[in-house]
Design an enzyme around this catalytic site. Sequence first.
Site, PDB file in Angstrom:
ATOM      1  N   THR A  32      62.257  48.206  26.348  1.00 13.06           N
ATOM      2  CA  THR A  32      60.863  48.657  26.396  1.00 13.06           C
ATOM      3  C   THR A  32      59.871  47.504  26.503  1.00 13.06           C
ATOM      4  OG1 THR A  32      60.686  48.722  23.964  1.00 13.06           O
ATOM      5  CG2 THR A  32      61.406  50.743  25.065  1.00 13.06           C
ATOM      6  N   TRP A  33      60.372  46.269  26.628  1.00 12.64           N
ATOM      7  CA  TRP A  33      59.472  45.134  26.811  1.00 12.64           C
ATOM      8  C   TRP A  33      58.784  45.243  28.169  1.00 12.64           C
ATOM      9  CZ3 TRP A  33      60.873  39.829  29.051  1.00 12.64           C
ATOM     10  CH2 TRP A  33      59.787  38.955  28.948  1.00 12.64           C
ATOM     11  N   ASP A  56      65.691  49.893  22.527  1.00 17.04           N
ATOM     12  CA  ASP A  56      65.306  48.583  22.008  1.00 17.04           C
ATOM     13  C   ASP A  56      63.791  48.459  21.981  1.00 17.04           C
ATOM     14  OD1 ASP A  56      66.322  45.683  21.375  1.00 17.04           O
ATOM     15  OD2 ASP A  56      64.655  45.439  22.790  1.00 17.04           O
ATOM     16  N   TYR A  61      55.808  44.150  21.230  1.00 20.08           N
ATOM     17  CA  TYR A  61      55.588  44.818  22.511  1.00 20.08           C
ATOM     18  C   TYR A  61      54.350  45.715  22.484  1.00 20.08           C
ATOM     19  CZ  TYR A  61      60.522  43.494  23.160  1.00 20.08           C
ATOM     20  OH  TYR A  61      61.719  42.815  23.229  1.00 20.08           O
ATOM     21  N   LYS A  90      62.033  44.783  15.955  1.00 27.04           N
ATOM     22  CA  LYS A  90      62.005  43.353  15.653  1.00 27.04           C
ATOM     23  C   LYS A  90      60.765  42.978  14.859  1.00 27.04           C
ATOM     24  CE  LYS A  90      64.105  42.754  20.195  1.00 27.04           C
ATOM     25  NZ  LYS A  90      63.616  44.010  20.800  1.00 27.04           N
ATOM     26  N   HIS A 123      62.464  38.370  15.520  1.00 28.83           N
ATOM     27  CA  HIS A 123      62.262  38.286  16.962  1.00 28.83           C
ATOM     28  C   HIS A 123      62.398  36.859  17.494  1.00 28.83           C
ATOM     29  CE1 HIS A 123      60.078  40.598  20.403  1.00 28.83           C
ATOM     30  NE2 HIS A 123      60.961  39.746  20.888  1.00 28.83           N
ATOM     31  N   SER A 161      67.088  37.018  16.967  1.00 32.52           N
ATOM     32  CA  SER A 161      66.903  36.965  18.408  1.00 32.52           C
ATOM     33  C   SER A 161      66.351  35.595  18.778  1.00 32.52           C
ATOM     34  CB  SER A 161      65.920  38.067  18.845  1.00 32.52           C
ATOM     35  OG  SER A 161      65.734  38.072  20.239  1.00 32.52           O
ATOM     36  N   LYS A 273      68.791  56.451  35.949  1.00 32.77           N
ATOM     37  CA  LYS A 273      70.037  57.105  36.359  1.00 32.77           C
ATOM     38  C   LYS A 273      70.999  56.091  36.960  1.00 32.77           C
ATOM     39  CE  LYS A 273      68.628  61.894  37.351  1.00 32.77           C
ATOM     40  NZ  LYS A 273      68.467  62.902  38.449  1.00 32.77           N
TER      41      LYS A 273
END
Length: 341
Positions: A32-33, A56, A61, A90, A123, A161, A273
């Site tokens: 999703t970043w 995630d 973000y 995070k 993070h 991370s 997809k």
Amino acid sequence: MANVEVKDYQFVDVPKGKLENGQEIPLLGIGTWQAEPGVVGKAVENALKLGYRHVDCAAMYENQAEIGDALHKIFKEGRIKRDDVWITSKLHNKDHDPERVPEACKETLRDLQIEQLDLYLMHWPIAGPVGAPSKDPPFQVTWGAMEKLVEAGLTKNIGVSNFSVKKLEALRGQAHIQPAVQQIEGHPYFRNNYNIHYCKTHGMHVTAYSPLGTPGSGSITHRAKNVPVLLQEPLVQSVAQKHNKHPAQVLIRWGIQRSTSVIPKATSVAHMKSNLEAANWELPPEDFKLLNFLGYQKRMVDGGAWFITPEGPFKTLTDLWDYEEETGWPPGKSTVGIEVK
């Protein structure tokens, strides 16, 4: 279009990796970043309906509230239970003060509208807001506060991370709860074998972000000039054509076959997809090996634009990555015997 709604629920058998404690993490997730406001919520909703079971997120973000609305809607419909979905978030750099850590986690839980995270990561090994990086408090102190989150039941697992091996060793030496997961950059243009090998040797699962090589990464890397596009790499395109696949599917499958979880960002239903189809396709050994030996190696998301300042404490990328900033290999370290499979 990104905001097309998926009507029917689909259930896909995505391969999973096992953590040291026996818990299983899906090896393909939705990132999703840089997912745009007004789009990210629908993207997450569609992803879950399509069969994704790994989301995630991160406070940094600035889109978790919208994601939370999507999660609430999906879980309320009842076709997918909360326990079916792995949710990672995070800790923001500005929240490293040990007194802030529990409230920061609770704020994330409120935004995501859930009671417990599956995984909460530090993070970056950096304190302070973007533009004002700091080493105070030390990340070991912050980690001590994160350990209490597990004890309080706010998260099942904790991890890190963007840690170099040197920083991982400094953390692990003082940790009561060892990091369950390390999330780092990983793709054929930056295999990150040294770091990944260390993690696997010490029982840490690796989530590889930017598995497609961060298309358009010139805006976020410290070295914005002449950055090649991995999706246009001739070998990647050749392998894709050979197997009638999209180059993105080749890269995603390559990451999965390394036993790393991968979290490509996608907001369009078509891309989601396509990415999901790579979960159960096998890249032949000879093609997998070819992708393991691409000559170009360069970190794309080096953090330089955010954390390197003349005042410090990180004045150079070496300060941040401990000599892992270029090819991922510190000077003097032999590559013999280290190949992530």
